[in-house]
Design an enzyme around this catalytic site. Structure first.
Site, PDB file in Angstrom:
ATOM      1  N   LEU A 263       8.656  -2.312  12.967  1.00  0.00           N
ATOM      2  CA  LEU A 263       9.968  -2.237  12.338  1.00  0.00           C
ATOM      3  C   LEU A 263      10.037  -0.890  11.625  1.00  0.00           C
ATOM      4  O   LEU A 263       9.029  -0.407  11.095  1.00  0.00           O
ATOM      5  CB  LEU A 263      10.173  -3.364  11.322  1.00  0.00           C
ATOM      6  N   ASP A 264      11.214  -0.280  11.608  1.00  0.00           N
ATOM      7  CA  ASP A 264      11.367   0.967  10.879  1.00  0.00           C
ATOM      8  C   ASP A 264      11.026   0.767   9.405  1.00  0.00           C
ATOM      9  O   ASP A 264      11.126  -0.353   8.876  1.00  0.00           O
ATOM     10  CB  ASP A 264      12.798   1.481  10.996  1.00  0.00           C
ATOM     11  N   LYS A 265      10.664   1.851   8.742  1.00  0.00           N
ATOM     12  CA  LYS A 265      10.279   1.784   7.330  1.00  0.00           C
ATOM     13  C   LYS A 265      11.293   1.012   6.497  1.00  0.00           C
ATOM     14  O   LYS A 265      10.928   0.139   5.708  1.00  0.00           O
ATOM     15  CB  LYS A 265      10.113   3.205   6.776  1.00  0.00           C
TER      16      LYS A 265
ATOM     17  N   THR B 160      13.729  -1.006   7.496  1.00  0.00           N
ATOM     18  CA  THR B 160      14.198  -2.274   8.068  1.00  0.00           C
ATOM     19  C   THR B 160      13.282  -3.382   7.562  1.00  0.00           C
ATOM     20  O   THR B 160      12.059  -3.249   7.595  1.00  0.00           O
ATOM     21  CB  THR B 160      14.177  -2.233   9.602  1.00  0.00           C
TER      22      THR B 160
ATOM     23  N   ARG C 273      20.060   0.827  15.789  1.00  0.00           N
ATOM     24  CA  ARG C 273      20.720   1.886  15.022  1.00  0.00           C
ATOM     25  C   ARG C 273      21.453   2.861  15.948  1.00  0.00           C
ATOM     26  O   ARG C 273      22.611   3.218  15.696  1.00  0.00           O
ATOM     27  CB  ARG C 273      19.688   2.615  14.168  1.00  0.00           C
TER      28      ARG C 273
END
Length: 327
Positions: free
Chosen positions: A157-159, A161, A257
């Protein structure tokens, strides 16, 4: 008596940890004339071919007490020796990598863990973030994960998110989960607050690749991008935003995104893909992309049971929705 390939696999999968993953067995007669790498793939289907090739290259698999090469032919009766445990890094290295960082563990057994990642926590160490990551926290929580590539992390997961991700606790489980990802049988659902009025449910089917100029960003790349598909459904509408449920069919970097930005509905608070201003100070001031991995479903690699977990919205996201509802 020579064991069947299924019995070989069962013996190996029972190894309690990578540091104890040692096995001595014989090549069955049915594999006579095969290359060793093909034989290993048949006998140990719980491991990927690339992992078996890496173990061969590193000298962790031996044939009749000699160095094994993937292209070597077998004739049946040879003894295969696995000694995967020597691949575990030294204890001193592990002690430096492990960090006592709190983890929200939603589920854990001897096979896997499901973590509820907070926004702001980086998943893997990298440039500009050598420590303080989920990987460092996992090594402290379960030191045996040092013997698993990427400490058992199967997807990211993105930082900024938040939400659910799964971690494998053994090599065999990691391979199984990766194959489930490839087969698209792992179900990942996100809650996303998109700017503007999204009129109807839909799908974005557009390949993704690195941005041609800004290499830290992703972009739709028609010629050479990787297949990417995001399904979205409208859950709730506000004056200047729409709450969506997004379901990933593929799992590319920054997929939701980029896809939502491509249809002119970027995520609220997205610093990379959401440059447009909504005109609502609450949306424009949100400190991160409004994206939360709220539901995760998969088949348990050991039991075969279908399992699912859900994560409530974190406080910042929930508060933003409450404020928008007051309008």
């Amino acid at each position: 008596m020579v064991k069947t390939s299924n019995e070989f696999a069962a013996d190996y999968s029972r190894s309690p940890s990578p540091s104890q993953a040692r096995l001595s067995t014989q090549v069955p007669a049915e594999c006579a004339g095969w290359r060793l790498d093909a034989t290993l793939a048949k006998l140990f289907p719980e491991h990927s071919r690339s992992r078996l090739q890496a173990w061969l290259k590193d000298g962790l698999i031996r044939l009749d007490d000699g160095a094994a090469e993937g292209k070597r032919k077998v004739y049946g009766g040879e003894r295969i020796e696995f000694d995967v445990g020597v691949a575990v890094p030294p204890a001193s290295t592990l002690a430096e990598a492990a960090e006592d960082i709190p983890l929200a563990v939603v589920f854990e057994d001897e096979h896997l863990m499901v973590i509820d990642k907070p926004a702001g926590l980086v998943v893997h160490p990298g440039n500009g973030q050598p420590s303080g990551t989920l990987l460092n926290a996992l090594l402290h929580h379960a030191p045996q994960l040092a013997g698993i590539p990427r400490a058992g992390i199967v997807h990211r997961l993105d930082k900024d998110t938040s939400g659910l991700l799964v971690v494998a606790k053994t090599l065999t489980v990691q391979t199984d989960l990766v194959r489930q990802m490839q087969a698209r049988s792992v179900k990942r659902h996100y809650l996303a607050l998109a700017l503007g009025n999204v009129e109807r449910d839909g799908t974005v089917d557009a390949p993704l690749g690195r941005h041609a100029v800004q290499r830290t960003k992703m972009a739709i790349v028609r010629s050479s991008g990787k297949e990417a598909r995001t399904h979205y459904a409208v859950l709730e509408r506000f004056a200047k935003a729409t709450l969506l449920e997004c379901r990933l069919e593929t799992g590319r970097t920054h997929q939701i995104r980029v896809h939502l930005a491509s249809i002119k509905h970027p995520l609220a608070g997205d610093p990379a893909y959401g440059k447009a201003r909504s005109g609502d100070a609450r949306l424009d001031a949100f400190a991160r992309q409004a994206l939360h991995a709220w539901r995760l479903a998969l088949r348990h690699p050991a039991t075969g049971a279908e399992m699912a977990w859900e994560s409530p919205l974190p406080a910042d996201f929930a508060q933003l929705l409450d404020e928008l509802r007051r309008d």
